[in-house]
Enzyme design. Structure first.
Site, PDB file in Angstrom:
ATOM      1  N   THR A  75      38.788  26.989  31.851  1.00 58.17           N
ATOM      2  CA  THR A  75      38.073  26.326  32.567  1.00 58.17           C
ATOM      3  C   THR A  75      38.632  24.848  32.671  1.00 58.17           C
ATOM      4  O   THR A  75      39.455  24.605  31.735  1.00 58.17           O
ATOM      5  CB  THR A  75      36.462  26.155  31.865  1.00 58.17           C
ATOM      6  OG1 THR A  75      35.859  25.382  32.984  1.00 58.17           O
ATOM      7  CG2 THR A  75      36.600  25.497  30.447  1.00 58.17           C
ATOM      8  N   GLY A  76      38.191  23.924  33.677  1.00 53.13           N
ATOM      9  CA  GLY A  76      38.917  22.773  33.681  1.00 53.13           C
ATOM     10  C   GLY A  76      40.043  22.877  34.795  1.00 53.13           C
ATOM     11  O   GLY A  76      39.606  23.736  35.931  1.00 53.13           O
TER      12      GLY A  76
ATOM     13  N   THR B 107      33.604  31.094  39.727  1.00 51.47           N
ATOM     14  CA  THR B 107      33.517  29.666  39.995  1.00 51.47           C
ATOM     15  C   THR B 107      33.406  29.149  41.309  1.00 51.47           C
ATOM     16  O   THR B 107      33.680  29.959  42.362  1.00 51.47           O
ATOM     17  CB  THR B 107      34.647  28.895  39.348  1.00 51.47           C
ATOM     18  OG1 THR B 107      34.489  27.347  39.350  1.00 51.47           O
ATOM     19  CG2 THR B 107      36.075  28.947  40.236  1.00 51.47           C
TER      20      THR B 107
ATOM     21  N   THR C 285      33.205  26.354  34.998  1.00 51.55           N
ATOM     22  CA  THR C 285      33.300  27.701  35.472  1.00 51.55           C
ATOM     23  C   THR C 285      32.715  28.656  34.305  1.00 51.55           C
ATOM     24  O   THR C 285      32.832  28.416  33.099  1.00 51.55           O
ATOM     25  CB  THR C 285      34.946  28.180  35.564  1.00 51.55           C
ATOM     26  OG1 THR C 285      35.536  27.395  36.555  1.00 51.55           O
ATOM     27  CG2 THR C 285      35.512  29.554  35.481  1.00 51.55           C
TER      28      THR C 285
ATOM     29  N   SER D 247      28.152  24.846  39.748  1.00 47.23           N
ATOM     30  CA  SER D 247      29.844  25.127  39.468  1.00 47.23           C
ATOM     31  C   SER D 247      30.178  26.579  39.671  1.00 47.23           C
ATOM     32  O   SER D 247      31.314  26.782  39.825  1.00 47.23           O
ATOM     33  CB  SER D 247      30.295  24.499  38.335  1.00 47.23           C
ATOM     34  OG  SER D 247      29.669  25.125  37.203  1.00 47.23           O
TER      35      SER D 247
ATOM     36  N   ARG E 269      41.696  25.506  49.234  1.00 43.96           N
ATOM     37  CA  ARG E 269      41.893  25.297  47.704  1.00 43.96           C
ATOM     38  C   ARG E 269      41.705  26.258  47.068  1.00 43.96           C
ATOM     39  O   ARG E 269      40.236  26.746  47.006  1.00 43.96           O
ATOM     40  CB  ARG E 269      41.693  23.814  47.299  1.00 43.96           C
ATOM     41  CG  ARG E 269      42.153  23.647  45.774  1.00 43.96           C
ATOM     42  CD  ARG E 269      41.097  24.101  44.898  1.00 43.96           C
ATOM     43  NE  ARG E 269      41.478  23.449  43.356  1.00 43.96           N
ATOM     44  CZ  ARG E 269      40.822  23.985  42.460  1.00 43.96           C
ATOM     45  NH1 ARG E 269      39.805  24.690  42.408  1.00 43.96           N
ATOM     46  NH2 ARG E 269      41.245  23.273  41.165  1.00 43.96           N
TER      47      ARG E 269
HETATM   48  N1  ASP Z   1      39.121  26.126  36.691  1.00 43.62           N
HETATM   49  C1  ASP Z   1      38.157  25.766  38.072  1.00 43.62           C
HETATM   50  C2  ASP Z   1      38.913  25.576  39.001  1.00 43.62           C
HETATM   51  O1  ASP Z   1      40.037  24.672  39.067  1.00 43.62           O
HETATM   52  C3  ASP Z   1      36.871  24.814  37.658  1.00 43.62           C
HETATM   53  C4  ASP Z   1      36.636  24.650  36.477  1.00 43.62           C
HETATM   54  O2  ASP Z   1      36.830  25.579  35.495  1.00 43.62           O
HETATM   55  O3  ASP Z   1      36.196  23.537  36.189  1.00 43.62           O
HETATM   56  O4  ASP Z   1      38.754  25.943  40.228  1.00 43.62           O
END
Ligand code: ASP
Length: 331
Positions: A242-243, A209, A191, A89, A219
């Protein structure tokens, strides 16, 4: 629960501590005749998202312990994860977009408010270092895609293949069943976001990330967006997210957490309120994950997410731990 009385009390402490440095706390509590929450700031300290944050914190700690800057610490810390091929990731080995290209996002922020970011950068193992050079060597804050790559190459970074065999095979498998549709769920992202406080009490942050796995080409998520994926204010503290980036961007999540701390919320309360705001603006919140970490100027930490499964790592003199964050949706 924040009552109006303790909210105001903490606000007063927050602003005096911010104006005078953390050591103002003891005299502040004498003034209000209440027991101090913390008598002495915890520093140095590093906090990172996810359990792999322990490796990043360990590297950052070498710098912090030796009296180095929070800025150097966060860069060196997250570079460990960027270089780890096993991590799918972040950095090399990161999951590609739906066309099979690994495109990386990163940002960094210094105690004086300077910041730098790269978005959709290909072929470079350490986007965080490119982001730092954007901050330090250009008059800009953000460079994207080919422009970011050209800049990185001009600065001497090497062009490399970031798609490992493991990530390529996972992508091939995804293509067979996905009908080429990026799917939003709780599993396809992670991330590394890190906030560090150095011995002087200065705060810096970094976030890096490969973004949402199998995303559309071009994107960009929250992670390289200063204020969304990460934010620090040297008077108050720092936060990282994160997320699902699309959900974090709607509330400018990390900036929100820091502003809530400025208004007197603890790091934990600020993370909980930020998740509540995300949920309000995202009807399908039960299908996504968003998590925040935060630390204030005193070295108090907090974390909260929508779903279970979010953890984070904290390193200080007396602590080196992975903690499970508390979360909103109980099954
Ligand atoms: N926040 C990151 C994104 O949307 C990915 C993650 O943290 O899971 O690219």
């Amino acid at each position: 629960m924040v009552t109006r009385r303790n909210f105001l009390h903490r606000s007063a402490i927050g602003s005096v501590a911010a104006a005078m440095g953390g050591t103002a706390l003891a005299s502040c509590s004498e003034m209000t005749k209440e027991a101090p929450v913390v008598s002495k700031p915890v520093r140095p300290l590093a906090i990172s998202t996810w359990d792999f944050g322990t490796k990043a914190n360990a590297e950052a700690w070498k710098i912090l312990e030796a009296g180095g800057s929070a800025l150097d610490a966060v860069e060196a810390g997250v570079m460990v994860i960027e270089a780890d091929e096993a991590n799918t990731s972040v950095g090399i080995g990161g999951a590609p977009d739906r066309d099979g290209r690994v495109t990386l996002d990163a940002c960094i922020m210094a105690p004086d408010g300077h910041c730098g970011s790269v978005c959709a950068l290909e072929h470079i193992v350490h986007p965080i270092s490119v982001a730092r050079m954007v901050m330090e060597k250009t008059p800009h804050a953000i460079l994207v895609a080919d422009g970011a790559l050209e800049f990185a190459l001009a600065q001497g970074f090497k062009k490399e293949n970031l798609l490992t065999e493991k990530s390529r095979l996972a992508w091939e498998k995804w293509k067979k069943t996905s009908k080429y549709e990026p799917k939003i769920n709780v599993e396809v992202h992670d991330t590394i976001g890190m906030i560090a406080i150095d011995q002087k009490g200065d705060i810096a942050g970094a976030c890096t990330t490969s973004g949402l796995a199998y995303k559309m080409r071009g994107r960009v998520g929250d992670s390289p967006i200063i204020g969304a994926g990460m934010y620090v204010d040297n008077e108050v503290g720092g936060a990282a997210a994160t997320g699902l980036g699309e959900a974090v961007i709607r509330v400018v999540g990390s900036f929100l957490v820091v502003e809530l701390m400025r208004q007197g919320r603890s790091p934990q309360e600020a993370c909980e309120e930020a998740v509540a705001r995300v949920v309000k603006k995202y009807a399908d919140y039960k299908d996504i994950q968003v998590g925040f970490i935060a630390v204030n100027k005193l070295g108090q930490t907090g974390a909260f997410s929508i779903q279970s499964g979010f953890n984070y790592a904290v390193k200080s003199n007396d602590k080196n731990e992975v903690k499970d964050g508390s979360y909103l949706v109980k099954q």
